[in-house]
Scaffold this active site. Sequence first.
Site, PDB file in Angstrom:
ATOM      1  N   LYS A 371       0.857  -1.192   0.000  1.00 22.03           N
ATOM      2  CA  LYS A 371       0.000   0.000   0.000  1.00 22.03           C
ATOM      3  C   LYS A 371       0.891   1.239   0.000  1.00 22.03           C
ATOM      4  O   LYS A 371       1.759   1.392   0.854  1.00 22.03           O
ATOM      5  CB  LYS A 371      -0.897   0.000   1.232  1.00 22.03           C
ATOM      6  CG  LYS A 371      -1.681   1.294   1.444  1.00 22.03           C
ATOM      7  CD  LYS A 371      -2.397   1.298   2.792  1.00 22.03           C
ATOM      8  CE  LYS A 371      -2.988   2.664   3.106  1.00 22.03           C
ATOM      9  NZ  LYS A 371      -3.611   2.729   4.447  1.00 22.03           N
ATOM     10  N   ASP A 376      -2.666  10.664   3.334  1.00 27.68           N
ATOM     11  CA  ASP A 376      -4.054  10.249   3.522  1.00 27.68           C
ATOM     12  C   ASP A 376      -4.794  11.256   4.405  1.00 27.68           C
ATOM     13  O   ASP A 376      -4.627  11.273   5.626  1.00 27.68           O
ATOM     14  CB  ASP A 376      -4.107   8.858   4.161  1.00 27.68           C
ATOM     15  CG  ASP A 376      -5.539   8.354   4.329  1.00 27.68           C
ATOM     16  OD1 ASP A 376      -6.434   8.918   3.662  1.00 27.68           O
ATOM     17  OD2 ASP A 376      -5.741   7.410   5.108  1.00 27.68           O
ATOM     18  N   LYS A 383     -10.265  12.832   8.127  1.00 25.37           N
ATOM     19  CA  LYS A 383      -9.672  12.460   9.402  1.00 25.37           C
ATOM     20  C   LYS A 383      -9.640  13.671  10.342  1.00 25.37           C
ATOM     21  O   LYS A 383      -9.548  14.819   9.884  1.00 25.37           O
ATOM     22  CB  LYS A 383      -8.220  11.993   9.210  1.00 25.37           C
ATOM     23  CG  LYS A 383      -8.022  10.684   8.498  1.00 25.37           C
ATOM     24  CD  LYS A 383      -6.537  10.380   8.385  1.00 25.37           C
ATOM     25  CE  LYS A 383      -6.287   9.081   7.641  1.00 25.37           C
ATOM     26  NZ  LYS A 383      -6.687   7.903   8.441  1.00 25.37           N
ATOM     27  N   ARG A 457      -7.467  -0.429   1.339  1.00 25.78           N
ATOM     28  CA  ARG A 457      -7.930  -1.731   0.848  1.00 25.78           C
ATOM     29  C   ARG A 457      -8.394  -1.648  -0.611  1.00 25.78           C
ATOM     30  O   ARG A 457      -8.393  -2.657  -1.310  1.00 25.78           O
ATOM     31  CB  ARG A 457      -9.038  -2.268   1.755  1.00 25.78           C
ATOM     32  CG  ARG A 457     -10.301  -1.444   1.795  1.00 25.78           C
ATOM     33  CD  ARG A 457     -11.137  -1.725   3.031  1.00 25.78           C
ATOM     34  NE  ARG A 457     -10.483  -1.192   4.225  1.00 25.78           N
ATOM     35  CZ  ARG A 457     -10.968  -1.345   5.466  1.00 25.78           C
ATOM     36  NH1 ARG A 457     -12.080  -2.027   5.666  1.00 25.78           N
ATOM     37  NH2 ARG A 457     -10.337  -0.829   6.490  1.00 25.78           N
TER      38      ARG A 457
END
Length: 608
Positions: A371, A376, A383, A457
């Site tokens: 990954k 992110d 977040k 994922r």
Amino acid sequence: MSTVAVAPTADLAESRYRAPLVLVTSDDHPSLVSVDQPTTGREPAIEPAVAPGAVGADCAVLVVVVASVDGAVVVPDRGRRACTRVGVNVDRLIENEGFRADAGGLLTVPLSRAERPWRLFLLGVGAGEVADWRSAGAILARRAGAKGRPFVVADPDAERVYAFVEGHALASYRLADVVAGAVPDGDRAAGGSVAVRGVAPSPDGTEAPDGTEAPGGRDQPAGQQQDVQQDSGQQDVPEPQPATADEAAVDPRADRVLVLSLEQAGDPVVVDAVRRARVVADAVCLARDLINMPSLVKTPAWLAHQAKLVATQAGLDVAVLDHDDLVREGFGGLVAVGGGSPRPPFLVRLTYDGPPGPEGVEPGHRVLVGKGITFDSGGLSLKPSVSMASMKTDMSGAAAVLGTMAALPELAVPGKVTGLLCLAENLVGGSAMRPGDVITCWGGTTVEVLNTDAEGRLVLADGLAYAAATLEPDQIVDLATLTGAITVALGRRTAGLFSSDDTLAAELAAASTAAGERVWRLPLTEEYRPAIDSPVADLANIGRAMEVNGGSITAALFLREFTGGRPWAHLDIAGTARADSDDGEISRGGTGWGVRTLIAYLAGPGSG
């Protein structure tokens, strides 16, 4: 548009951090050799004057490795002799200070000497297990300082030499200049990784390696007893060739040197253990430098470029798929995750074709998938700011795969290995994927996106499906900073291991133990599988269909859907990939976790 200037030469290929030089000799410290020293008959007697270029002549720290056997401290004969020559009664010292020689325990004695060494370390290895030697190497690196030049008197076997050198190299890690934004000082540039013998002395002077005035300097009378401080810390490869003193002197890392004085210094097995330990440490440090690079520089394109440079230097085959390629070939997960960023996603494929395995052993084709989310934000499922601060490290899985692949040619690992780096940036933007979107991953599986912060994922789904269907792998292993739940379950020093195959799981568990990293196998609980069902797609990207919790398990179950029934393992490294402080061989920031485990797994038993 960013208003921050970014250096166009932010390139790790030539400036990344490298492990310190390791010099192997059977000699004593040159300044401690006496005229009446018995010789072995294999070498001429050495005069008491220190010859220019003598191995260890500029080492300021004398390190004697001691063990603990049944509660008693055991000092080897060579170590005892070295202590005597610097005027230290080692038995009395140990008794007076209550030194127990625990693994990583360190007793520091300043020496009143005009010549080097200026300090004596008694370094404990406890019961002498491999892990104890790794801990000892790490504490030595931290206590001796980056330029301490320790001269280590010890007689371990090759396996323990490997662990000691690896621990020392990893604990010596510092940010590469290009990562830290410093002006290169010539100390951290790239260099060869083959163990050498022979080092030129540094310019004469009485300044200690850490910059303080040297105890026992030229103006200080000899014979004064100093205070004692005690600390406690926790294809074929060419045969290595000796280097001349001049060659060592021009190496840009010549001020970071570890000298090992070993009785078996001429044993090729020992010399090769040093070489292999430094190759592995270099691979870990590469991963650390990549992880620690700020995301302002570390775009998916930048990381793909670095991977191409590293692969070319290592002799790997490399192919890079850009955004247009990904759209055309159906990598819907990568395209969707990268959709909110102006910096498009990439997929990098690295291929290594190694020599055949030992007789009767066929390694097969192993595929590693990493990954690589270069930053992110969580996307539209934003977040909290406190959680976002460390998200430059969300590509730790890809960094570990790249570091591993780079080391394989030098280690002559048998078999074929392919590495896939799934690179994207998960940002908020007008074209970002939304909760409720349905995307199509590589191979046609549809996924309902319930949470855009469960993006790792999705990019792994593309990589896994592509690997399973097109690369004909015998085994697939993925690494990802995937779930916060794994940190809750296992903490910061143990990774979660999920696998569809007991043999593969056992190989990875054994490899992690040998490498000094920890994994704990967790179940793929079938009763939880309905949690990722979706009424509008084949799968949902988070487990909401039923209240099962177990976020790490449902994430692993999601990934399993894309492996095509191949033997597969998933390492959730969300806890282990980052560290808030130095601890043993682990350094603050990106840890490079997984490189050592993957190399041990790929190389097979006895590779350490």
